[in-house]
Each structure stands twice: as C-alpha cells, then as structure tokens.
Design an enzyme around this catalytic site. Structure first.
Site, mmCIF file in Angstrom:
data_model
loop_
_atom_site.group_PDB
_atom_site.id
_atom_site.type_symbol
_atom_site.label_atom_id
_atom_site.label_comp_id
_atom_site.label_asym_id
_atom_site.label_seq_id
_atom_site.Cartn_x
_atom_site.Cartn_y
_atom_site.Cartn_z
ATOM 1 N N LYS A 1 -8.620 62.905 -24.951
ATOM 2 C CA LYS A 1 -8.728 64.007 -23.924
ATOM 3 C C LYS A 1 -7.569 63.975 -22.905
ATOM 4 C CE LYS A 1 -13.891 64.394 -24.302
ATOM 5 N NZ LYS A 1 -13.655 65.223 -25.539
ATOM 6 N N CYS A 2 -6.513 63.758 -23.458
ATOM 7 C CA CYS A 2 -5.217 63.342 -22.720
ATOM 8 C C CYS A 2 -4.185 64.780 -22.922
ATOM 9 C CB CYS A 2 -4.676 62.223 -22.865
ATOM 10 S SG CYS A 2 -3.025 61.767 -22.188
#
Length: 181
Positions: free
Chosen positions: A35-36
């Site tokens: 989730k970057c």
C-alpha cells in the site's frame, strides 16, 4: 559461505531457509509493501526477474510494515496480493522489520555493509518531510523498495534508494556487471 548467507530466513509460506539456498546467484533484496506509492515497482521487479533469472539472477522480496503502515497484511494476504495484482513469481519471504529495535539480522548486515544508498535518497527524505514524515537517516533503510544487490559470492555489492526504479539504467548495469563476474 558468508555470514549474510547463514542468517535464518522464512519464506512467505513458512519454510525455513537462508540466502545460502541462492548461493552462486546475483540477488536483489528488496523490502516491499502493498500500500505504498512505490508499490507499482512490483511490476518492474517481476519484469527484471523474468528477463534475467535464466542468467542466474533472483529478486527476493521482504515485506515490511515499518513505513506508515503500508504493509498491514498477513503473509497469506501479501502472497495473494502479489500473485493476483502483479503476477509475482520471484521468491517472497515472511514479513519482517527492516528498521528499529526489532530489525531483522539480515537488514542489520545489509545496512552495515553499505551504510548509504545510491540514487538520490536526500531528495526523497525532503519529500517525506514535506508530507510530515520524519525520515530515517543513514545507515537505516529509508523507505519501502530500497534495494540491496548481492554478488554471487554472497557479499553486498551495491545499495539503491527506494526511488531507483527496477528499470533504472544504473541498477540494470550494476546487475549485469555482477552477472558477468
């Protein structure tokens, strides 16, 4: 065998292993997160792996939830995400910590071997500060998708900042140089 190759590791599916299992190959060790903003690098890492694995190259993914909670999932969820979203075929390992008091011994060795990443880590640090995040300083891993290049003999050859993309000419040239040795 180097001390780095002897450090106990666990694959994402729970099997005990170490870098010794990959001895004689050129390795790119990457701390990854789902989730970057840099998560799309999975695509480039998979392409790099597919293009060079027959030459003795492997990408090794180490999920870590050390940066802004960007890898909150379980090992099973991470494996599913990598498989379905980015069709990752390269070896993935159990989630670890790459910084802090519970830093995995692998990352203690990697950061001790090369304390500063190539690329432009200082510009990335400034970007993080602009988002209200206090960045890590050298020798700590700066963020997700920092890359360590391991030579065939098991030594740390190079270190690249998170913003150095998998298709960056400097990274590709460094891999090719190690493969040619």
């Amino acid at each position: 065998m180097t001390a780095l190759q002897e450090i106990p590791l666990t694959t994402i599916d729970g099997r005990a292993t170490s870098l010794a299992e990959h001895a004689g190959k050129v390795l790119l060790v990457v701390n990854v997160a789902s989730k970057c903003g840099l998560t799309p690098q999975y695509e480039g890492l998979q392409k790099l792996y597919a293009d060079k694995r027959d030459q003795g190259f492997e990408v090794l993914g180490f999920p870590a939830n050390d940066f802004a909670g960007q890898e909150p999932g379980t090992n099973e969820e991470i494996a599913e995400f990598c498989s379905t979203t980015y069709h990752v075929e390269f070896p993935m390992f159990a989630k670890i910590s790459v910084v802090g008091e519970d830093q995995h011994p692998l990352y203690k060795e990697l950061t001790a071997a090369i304390p500063r990443a190539e690329g432009d880590p200082d510009t990335f640090r400034e970007r993080l500060r602009g988002h209200g995040i206090t960045p890590n300083e050298d020798p700590d891993v700066l963020w997700n998708f920092e890359k360590f290049l391991i030579a065939k003999d098991g030594t740390v050859a190079r270190r690249f900042a998170p913003t150095v993309a998998p298709d960056d000419p400097a990274l590709v040239a460094a891999i090719d140089e190690q493969l040619a040795r």
